[in-house]
Design an enzyme around this catalytic site. Structure first.
Site, short mmCIF file in Angstrom:
data_model
loop_
_atom_site.label_atom_id
_atom_site.label_comp_id
_atom_site.label_asym_id
_atom_site.label_seq_id
_atom_site.Cartn_x
_atom_site.Cartn_y
_atom_site.Cartn_z
N GLU A 286 29.78 35.73 41.65
CA GLU A 286 30.18 36.45 40.43
C GLU A 286 31.27 37.45 40.80
OE1 GLU A 286 29.17 35.30 37.57
OE2 GLU A 286 27.94 33.87 38.70
N CYS A 320 32.88 45.37 36.08
CA CYS A 320 33.60 44.10 35.94
C CYS A 320 33.79 43.79 34.46
CB CYS A 320 32.81 43.00 36.62
SG CYS A 320 31.13 42.88 36.03
N1 NAD Z 1 30.83 39.42 37.76
C1 NAD Z 1 29.94 40.35 38.02
O1 NAD Z 1 28.77 40.25 37.64
C2 NAD Z 1 30.34 41.57 38.78
C3 NAD Z 1 29.47 42.66 38.83
C4 NAD Z 1 29.84 43.79 39.57
C5 NAD Z 1 31.05 43.83 40.22
N2 NAD Z 1 31.88 42.76 40.14
C6 NAD Z 1 33.19 42.82 40.80
O2 NAD Z 1 33.04 43.41 42.09
C7 NAD Z 1 34.23 44.06 42.48
C8 NAD Z 1 33.91 45.46 42.94
O3 NAD Z 1 32.98 45.44 43.95
P1 NAD Z 1 33.35 45.58 45.49
O4 NAD Z 1 34.55 46.45 45.64
O5 NAD Z 1 32.11 45.97 46.19
O6 NAD Z 1 33.76 44.11 45.85
P2 NAD Z 1 34.12 43.51 47.29
O7 NAD Z 1 34.44 42.07 47.07
O8 NAD Z 1 35.10 44.33 48.02
O9 NAD Z 1 32.75 43.64 48.10
C9 NAD Z 1 31.56 43.03 47.64
C10 NAD Z 1 30.66 42.79 48.84
O10 NAD Z 1 31.28 41.83 49.70
C11 NAD Z 1 31.25 42.30 51.03
N3 NAD Z 1 32.32 41.66 51.79
C12 NAD Z 1 33.58 42.08 52.01
N4 NAD Z 1 34.25 41.17 52.76
C13 NAD Z 1 33.39 40.16 53.01
C14 NAD Z 1 33.49 38.92 53.70
N5 NAD Z 1 34.60 38.53 54.32
N6 NAD Z 1 32.42 38.11 53.74
C15 NAD Z 1 31.28 38.46 53.11
N7 NAD Z 1 31.13 39.62 52.44
C16 NAD Z 1 32.17 40.46 52.38
C17 NAD Z 1 31.36 43.80 50.87
O11 NAD Z 1 30.95 44.47 52.04
C18 NAD Z 1 30.43 44.02 49.69
O12 NAD Z 1 29.09 44.03 50.13
C19 NAD Z 1 35.11 44.05 41.24
O13 NAD Z 1 36.06 43.02 41.38
C20 NAD Z 1 34.14 43.74 40.12
O14 NAD Z 1 34.73 43.16 38.99
C21 NAD Z 1 31.55 41.64 39.47
N1 LIG Z 2 26.47 43.97 33.51
C1 LIG Z 2 27.40 45.07 33.37
C2 LIG Z 2 28.61 44.87 34.23
C3 LIG Z 2 28.37 44.50 35.66
C4 LIG Z 2 29.63 44.54 36.44
O1 LIG Z 2 30.15 45.48 36.91
C5 LIG Z 2 27.85 45.20 31.94
O2 LIG Z 2 27.51 44.37 31.11
O3 LIG Z 2 28.57 46.14 31.64
#
Ligand code: NAD
Ligand code: A1AUG
Length: 515
Positions: A286, A320
């Site tokens: 995600e 997100c």
């Molecule tokens: N779609 C969703 O449900 C959802 C929910 C929350 C956040 N997000 C997204 O997450 C992002 C923000 O979170 P973030 O800054 O923690 O994201 P990120 O991708 O930088 O990190 C997420 C996780 O991945 C790990 N990671 C980093 N490099 C890696 C690698 N090479 N292999 C495996 N793991 C690795 C990080 O340490 C962390 O635990 C935004 O893009 C946001 O939109 C999406």
């Molecule tokens: N589930 C949260 C978003 C999660 C991602 O950052 C919302 O619906 O706002």
């Protein structure tokens, strides 16, 4: 029998008693600041020399905790433990597993404000946002526990008179759970317990900015009766530990929530079959969003402006689901724009400790720099209407920022900023508004503000996002009510908090016995 699921209520902090309880909880949590936290592998506490330092983003000097850091050797040790533990855990009674979730929810509920206070410190969340994060963590525990009870006996299939056919879901194996910092409690807890309650064993690698809350979840799960080795807590550098585990031939599945950049990297690496690997790895991935609110000309314009502002600036736009673009019908553009600017100028960013600001900080220096760079890009691409400044002397604060008259193709209209920045653009008509809304590589959330029923139905069919909202903002999905997940480059649409979610962590097994 468990009572039917309903979501955890939010706390009203205008009630003096609740406010006092929260202040008390903050004081309690402050006593724990700066503590050391070990790794947990097979129930054993392991302390390393090398530490992750978790700091309060509202006050860089305040250390939340020093957390032991896993390396590849420790990740390998954790993998061996998880692999061995799977042999017993896979046969455990699903009801036993669900009960651990229910008891964990009860433990957290009893200490709810304490967890919320921790999120204020470690995540820089304003009270309301931190309370919602705790509530969502409780919801995931309650909801997935119940979902497992529904799935434990499989699904009814047909049998002929000569046979007895059964269809069951069985666990996959060792899952690597990699979580983000923004919903530091809810998403970390939800993705971890979904993998565990389905009978898998887990290697939990939380985000490096927020590892302490994951340790606290481990303590809760242990108190609730989770056996050693079922979930192993191994915070560590994404690239070193993450890549190692993603590539590992014994990894059966990866549940990742985070950025598009890391998500696509994991997807590619997981696809490669390694020497000795006996399966195709399952990936639940995600990722980010570039989420749009569409405002029609037949709409409640006050609702439109409020929805844009709340969705853009709640938790400093670090969701997100955050609204980072608004597409407004040209007939009402000026009016909506003026009101958005007015409402934005009423907001402030500051230390969330005393609950006097709508917004807190952004998570770290990297996020601050990235957002400030996008603000500079925005100044070239549109008209700066509000905000545009930041202050990183004590914590990482960025003021809520609005750009007007931005082209749909502009970078600030296309790329995820993940900060308090929203870009406004005009559309000639509703068809064009939906076209612009769909014009990103993402497809996570979106909202339409209109009183025109035909346009609502048109959006239902044509606005291509996983979570579509009408006449409200585009954030704040609730577990069990608005299953959450996106299309296209927003991910695999696994729909966290939905009825299909647990099945992604299992495989269907048919057995057919001749009578
Ligand atoms: N779609 C969703 O449900 C959802 C929910 C929350 C956040 N997000 C997204 O997450 C992002 C923000 O979170 P973030 O800054 O923690 O994201 P990120 O991708 O930088 O990190 C997420 C996780 O991945 C790990 N990671 C980093 N490099 C890696 C690698 N090479 N292999 C495996 N793991 C690795 C990080 O340490 C962390 O635990 C935004 O893009 C946001 O939109 C999406
Ligand atoms: N589930 C949260 C978003 C999660 C991602 O950052 C919302 O619906 O706002």
């Amino acid at each position: 029998m468990v009572v039917p699921y309903t979501h955890e209520p939010f706390t009203d902090f205008t009630v003096e008693e609740n406010r006092q309880q929260m202040l008390h909880a903050l004081k309690k949590v402050e006593k724990d600041l700066g503590k050391e936290y070990p790794l947990i592998i097979g129930g054993e506490r392991i302390t390393t020399e090398d530490k992750i330092v978790s700091v309060n983003p509202a006050n860089k000097e305040e250390v939340v905790g020093y957390v032991s850091k896993a390396n590849q050797e420790l990740a390998e040790k954790a993998m061996k433990v998880a692999d061995q533990t799977f042999e017993t855990w896979r046969k455990s009674d699903p009801k036993f597993r669900a009960d651990i979730l229910f008891r964990s929810a009860a433990i957290i509920r009893r200490r709810k404000h304490e967890f919320t206070a921790h999120l204020i410190k470690e995540g820089g969340k304003p009270w309301k946002e931190a309370d919602a994060d705790t509530a969502e963590a409780i919801d995931f525990l309650e909801y997935y526990g119940r979902q497992m009870l529904e799935l434990k006996d499989g699904v009814k299939i047909n049998s002929r008179p000569i046979e007895y056919n059964q269809y069951h879901y069985i666990p996959l194996g060792v899952g690597v759970v990699i979580s983000p910092w923004n919903f530091l409690f809810a998403i970390m807890a939800g993705t971890t317990v979904a993998a565990m309650v389905t009978g898998n064993t887990v290697l939990l690698k939380p985000a490096s900015a927020t590892p302490v809350i994951a340790y606290k979840l481990m303590e809760v799960l242990e108190e609730a009766g989770m056996p050693a080795g079922v979930i192993n807590y191994i915070p560590g550098p994404g690239k070193e530990v993450g890549d190692y585990l993603v590539d590992h031939p014994r990894t059966r599945f990866i549940s990742f929530t985070g950025s598009r950049e890391v998500g696509t990297r994991i997807f590619e690496r997981a696809a490669k079959v390694q020497e000795g690997q006996k399966w195709l790895k399952r990936t639940i991935i995600e990722m980010g969003g570039k989420d749009t609110i569409v405002v029609d000309n037949e709409a409640d314009l006050e609702l439109a402006a409020e929805s844009i502002v709340q969705s853009a600036f709640g938790f400093s736009g670090q969701k997100c689901s955050a609204c980072s673009r608004a597409v407004i019908h040209e007939d009402v553009y000026e009016e909506v724009k003026d009101r958005v600017v007015e409402l934005t100028k009423e907001l402030s960013a500051g230390n969330p400790h005393d609950n006097s600001h709508f917004m807190g900080p952004v998570i770290d220096q990297g996020a601050y720099d990235k957002i400030m760079d996008y603000i500079e890009i925005g100044k070239q691409e549109g008209e700066l209407l509000a905000g545009g400044s930041g202050d990183n002397r004590i914590g990482w604060f960025v003021n809520p920022t609005v750009f007007g008259n931005v082209s749909p193709e502009a970078r600030i209209m296309q790329e995820e900023i993940f900060g308090p920045v929203v870009a406004l653009t005009k559309a000639k008509n509703f068809d064009e508004a939906i076209e612009i809304a769909n014009n990103t590589e993402y497809g996570l959330t979106g909202a339409v503000i209109t009183n025109n029923r035909t346009h609502l139905e048109q959006a239902r069919q044509d606005f291509h996002v996983g979570n579509l909202y009408f006449n409200r903002g585009c954030t704040a999905a609730i577990v069990g009510y608005q299953p959450f997940g996106g299309f296209n480059m927003s991910g695999t649409d696994s729909k966290a908090g939905g009825p299909d979610y647990l099945i992604h962590h299992m495989q269907g097994k048919t057995s057919s016995e001749m009578l």
